[in-house]
Design a protein around this motif. Structure first.
Motif, PDB file in Angstrom:
ATOM      1  N   THR A 117       0.833  -1.206   0.000  1.00 51.56           N
ATOM      2  CA  THR A 117       0.000   0.000   0.000  1.00 51.56           C
ATOM      3  C   THR A 117       0.867   1.255   0.000  1.00 51.56           C
ATOM      4  O   THR A 117       0.557   2.235  -0.698  1.00 51.56           O
ATOM      5  CB  THR A 117      -0.965  -0.006   1.207  1.00 51.56           C
ATOM      6  OG1 THR A 117      -1.804  -1.170   1.100  1.00 51.56           O
ATOM      7  CG2 THR A 117      -1.825   1.245   1.235  1.00 51.56           C
ATOM      8  N   LEU A 118       1.969   1.244   0.763  1.00 51.08           N
ATOM      9  CA  LEU A 118       2.873   2.405   0.768  1.00 51.08           C
ATOM     10  C   LEU A 118       3.471   2.649  -0.616  1.00 51.08           C
ATOM     11  O   LEU A 118       3.538   3.800  -1.086  1.00 51.08           O
ATOM     12  CB  LEU A 118       3.986   2.210   1.797  1.00 51.08           C
ATOM     13  CG  LEU A 118       3.579   2.288   3.260  1.00 51.08           C
ATOM     14  CD1 LEU A 118       4.758   1.942   4.165  1.00 51.08           C
ATOM     15  CD2 LEU A 118       3.027   3.669   3.590  1.00 51.08           C
ATOM     16  N   ILE A 119       3.883   1.579  -1.283  1.00 50.07           N
ATOM     17  CA  ILE A 119       4.434   1.701  -2.634  1.00 50.07           C
ATOM     18  C   ILE A 119       3.354   2.194  -3.591  1.00 50.07           C
ATOM     19  O   ILE A 119       3.586   3.074  -4.428  1.00 50.07           O
ATOM     20  CB  ILE A 119       5.039   0.361  -3.101  1.00 50.07           C
ATOM     21  CG1 ILE A 119       6.227  -0.016  -2.220  1.00 50.07           C
ATOM     22  CG2 ILE A 119       5.442   0.423  -4.575  1.00 50.07           C
ATOM     23  CD1 ILE A 119       6.692  -1.454  -2.388  1.00 50.07           C
ATOM     24  N   PHE A 120       2.154   1.647  -3.449  1.00 52.97           N
ATOM     25  CA  PHE A 120       0.996   2.042  -4.261  1.00 52.97           C
ATOM     26  C   PHE A 120       0.714   3.537  -4.111  1.00 52.97           C
ATOM     27  O   PHE A 120       0.586   4.259  -5.106  1.00 52.97           O
ATOM     28  CB  PHE A 120      -0.202   1.195  -3.808  1.00 52.97           C
ATOM     29  CG  PHE A 120      -1.527   1.576  -4.391  1.00 52.97           C
ATOM     30  CD1 PHE A 120      -1.816   1.309  -5.718  1.00 52.97           C
ATOM     31  CD2 PHE A 120      -2.509   2.151  -3.607  1.00 52.97           C
ATOM     32  CE1 PHE A 120      -3.061   1.632  -6.260  1.00 52.97           C
ATOM     33  CE2 PHE A 120      -3.747   2.480  -4.127  1.00 52.97           C
ATOM     34  CZ  PHE A 120      -4.024   2.214  -5.455  1.00 52.97           C
ATOM     35  N   VAL A 121       0.652   3.999  -2.874  1.00 52.92           N
ATOM     36  CA  VAL A 121       0.388   5.418  -2.611  1.00 52.92           C
ATOM     37  C   VAL A 121       1.510   6.287  -3.188  1.00 52.92           C
ATOM     38  O   VAL A 121       1.247   7.314  -3.825  1.00 52.92           O
ATOM     39  CB  VAL A 121       0.192   5.673  -1.099  1.00 52.92           C
ATOM     40  CG1 VAL A 121       0.186   7.157  -0.771  1.00 52.92           C
ATOM     41  CG2 VAL A 121      -1.104   5.015  -0.619  1.00 52.92           C
ATOM     42  N   GLY A 122       2.758   5.868  -2.983  1.00 50.05           N
ATOM     43  CA  GLY A 122       3.883   6.608  -3.555  1.00 50.05           C
ATOM     44  C   GLY A 122       3.774   6.700  -5.065  1.00 50.05           C
ATOM     45  O   GLY A 122       3.989   7.765  -5.660  1.00 50.05           O
ATOM     46  N   GLY A 123       3.426   5.585  -5.698  1.00 51.12           N
ATOM     47  CA  GLY A 123       3.256   5.580  -7.149  1.00 51.12           C
ATOM     48  C   GLY A 123       2.168   6.534  -7.601  1.00 51.12           C
ATOM     49  O   GLY A 123       2.313   7.217  -8.621  1.00 51.12           O
ATOM     50  N   LEU A 124       1.088   6.608  -6.832  1.00 51.99           N
ATOM     51  CA  LEU A 124      -0.001   7.527  -7.176  1.00 51.99           C
ATOM     52  C   LEU A 124       0.414   8.984  -6.971  1.00 51.99           C
ATOM     53  O   LEU A 124       0.062   9.850  -7.773  1.00 51.99           O
ATOM     54  CB  LEU A 124      -1.242   7.212  -6.346  1.00 51.99           C
ATOM     55  CG  LEU A 124      -1.969   5.926  -6.724  1.00 51.99           C
ATOM     56  CD1 LEU A 124      -3.058   5.616  -5.719  1.00 51.99           C
ATOM     57  CD2 LEU A 124      -2.542   6.015  -8.140  1.00 51.99           C
ATOM     58  N   ILE A 125       1.162   9.245  -5.924  1.00 52.61           N
ATOM     59  CA  ILE A 125       1.610  10.615  -5.660  1.00 52.61           C
ATOM     60  C   ILE A 125       2.539  11.090  -6.769  1.00 52.61           C
ATOM     61  O   ILE A 125       2.394  12.197  -7.287  1.00 52.61           O
ATOM     62  CB  ILE A 125       2.298  10.717  -4.278  1.00 52.61           C
ATOM     63  CG1 ILE A 125       1.268  10.550  -3.170  1.00 52.61           C
ATOM     64  CG2 ILE A 125       3.055  12.035  -4.135  1.00 52.61           C
ATOM     65  CD1 ILE A 125       1.857  10.367  -1.774  1.00 52.61           C
ATOM     66  N   TRP A 126       3.515  10.250  -7.141  1.00 51.85           N
ATOM     67  CA  TRP A 126       4.532  10.639  -8.117  1.00 51.85           C
ATOM     68  C   TRP A 126       4.163  10.262  -9.547  1.00 51.85           C
ATOM     69  O   TRP A 126       4.977  10.434 -10.454  1.00 51.85           O
ATOM     70  CB  TRP A 126       5.887  10.062  -7.725  1.00 51.85           C
ATOM     71  CG  TRP A 126       6.351  10.638  -6.424  1.00 51.85           C
ATOM     72  CD1 TRP A 126       6.611  11.950  -6.169  1.00 51.85           C
ATOM     73  CD2 TRP A 126       6.564   9.944  -5.216  1.00 51.85           C
ATOM     74  NE1 TRP A 126       6.977  12.108  -4.858  1.00 51.85           N
ATOM     75  CE2 TRP A 126       6.955  10.879  -4.235  1.00 51.85           C
ATOM     76  CE3 TRP A 126       6.458   8.617  -4.828  1.00 51.85           C
ATOM     77  CZ2 TRP A 126       7.244  10.547  -2.934  1.00 51.85           C
ATOM     78  CZ3 TRP A 126       6.742   8.280  -3.516  1.00 51.85           C
ATOM     79  CH2 TRP A 126       7.131   9.244  -2.589  1.00 51.85           C
ATOM     80  N   LEU A 127       2.948   9.727  -9.725  1.00 56.07           N
ATOM     81  CA  LEU A 127       2.473   9.308 -11.046  1.00 56.07           C
ATOM     82  C   LEU A 127       3.460   8.354 -11.722  1.00 56.07           C
ATOM     83  O   LEU A 127       3.801   8.486 -12.889  1.00 56.07           O
ATOM     84  CB  LEU A 127       2.192  10.525 -11.934  1.00 56.07           C
ATOM     85  CG  LEU A 127       1.077  11.447 -11.451  1.00 56.07           C
ATOM     86  CD1 LEU A 127       0.993  12.686 -12.319  1.00 56.07           C
ATOM     87  CD2 LEU A 127      -0.256  10.715 -11.425  1.00 56.07           C
ATOM     88  N   ASN A 128       3.877   7.364 -10.948  1.00 56.84           N
ATOM     89  CA  ASN A 128       4.806   6.349 -11.438  1.00 56.84           C
ATOM     90  C   ASN A 128       4.003   5.065 -11.669  1.00 56.84           C
ATOM     91  O   ASN A 128       3.574   4.411 -10.710  1.00 56.84           O
ATOM     92  CB  ASN A 128       5.913   6.128 -10.404  1.00 56.84           C
ATOM     93  CG  ASN A 128       6.940   5.124 -10.855  1.00 56.84           C
ATOM     94  OD1 ASN A 128       6.603   4.017 -11.269  1.00 56.84           O
ATOM     95  ND2 ASN A 128       8.200   5.518 -10.780  1.00 56.84           N
ATOM     96  N   VAL A 129       3.798   4.727 -12.927  1.00 52.66           N
ATOM     97  CA  VAL A 129       2.963   3.574 -13.276  1.00 52.66           C
ATOM     98  C   VAL A 129       3.518   2.278 -12.684  1.00 52.66           C
ATOM     99  O   VAL A 129       2.771   1.477 -12.117  1.00 52.66           O
ATOM    100  CB  VAL A 129       2.825   3.432 -14.815  1.00 52.66           C
ATOM    101  CG1 VAL A 129       2.062   2.170 -15.183  1.00 52.66           C
ATOM    102  CG2 VAL A 129       2.128   4.637 -15.404  1.00 52.66           C
TER     103      VAL A 129
END
Length: 162
Positions: A117-129
């Motif tokens: 979930t932390l990685i998921f949220v980070g990906g959403l914040i930084w728009l990293n697919v």
């Protein structure tokens, strides 16, 4: 770790009636789709800007409405219903009601899902697919494996009460 689960349970207003309805497999399976849909809704800020708050708000509302909207299941003879009922046993945390080996595995799976979930949220914040999809996969794998462990807990309790 169970404290976070119990706090979430209280915040969601999960009483006996709501838990019975949440044991409907339609409730459980439709909740599985929430995280991928939330990813799309949050990512949509790139395409529709502040309008993305509409689908995000709808999904957050659905998280609360979901366990209340479905009827009590006619049968709990299915994986998802037993997983939900096992989770209720897990959250009740009555001494001696859960075998130690289940506790250890459930805690590890909770950590795995949390890290995902932390990685998921980070990906959403930084728009990293890549990070979003990897985090989503790890989080969902951890959660579904956790539900499977909850099925074991439910079945263990059922066999011990016979």
């Amino acid at each position: 770790m169970n404290q976070l689960g119990r706090a979430t349970e209280r915040a969601m207003g999960m009483n006996d009636s709501v838990w019975e309805r949440h044991a409907n497999p339609w409730s459980g399976w439709s909740r599985v789709a929430i995280l991928p849909m939330l990813a799309i809704a949050i990512w949509s800020r790139v395409w529709i800007g502040w309008w993305s708050l509409i689908p995000i708000t709808i999904l957050i509302a659905w998280i609360w409405i979901n366990p209340r909207i479905f009827p009590r299941p006619k049968s709990v003879d299915n994986w998802m219903s037993q997983g939900v009922l096992g989770e209720r046993i897990w959250l009740a945390n009555k001494p001696g009601s859960i075998a130690d080996h289940h506790i250890r595995v459930a805690r590890v799976l909770t950590i795995i899902a949390g890290l995902g979930t932390l990685i998921f949220v980070g990906g959403l914040i930084w728009l990293n697919v890549a990070a979003t999809l990897f985090g989503l996969a790890v989080s969902m794998l951890g959660k579904l494996w956790f539900i499977d462990r909850m099925v074991w807990i439910y079945k263990d309790q059922q066999s011990s009460t016979k």
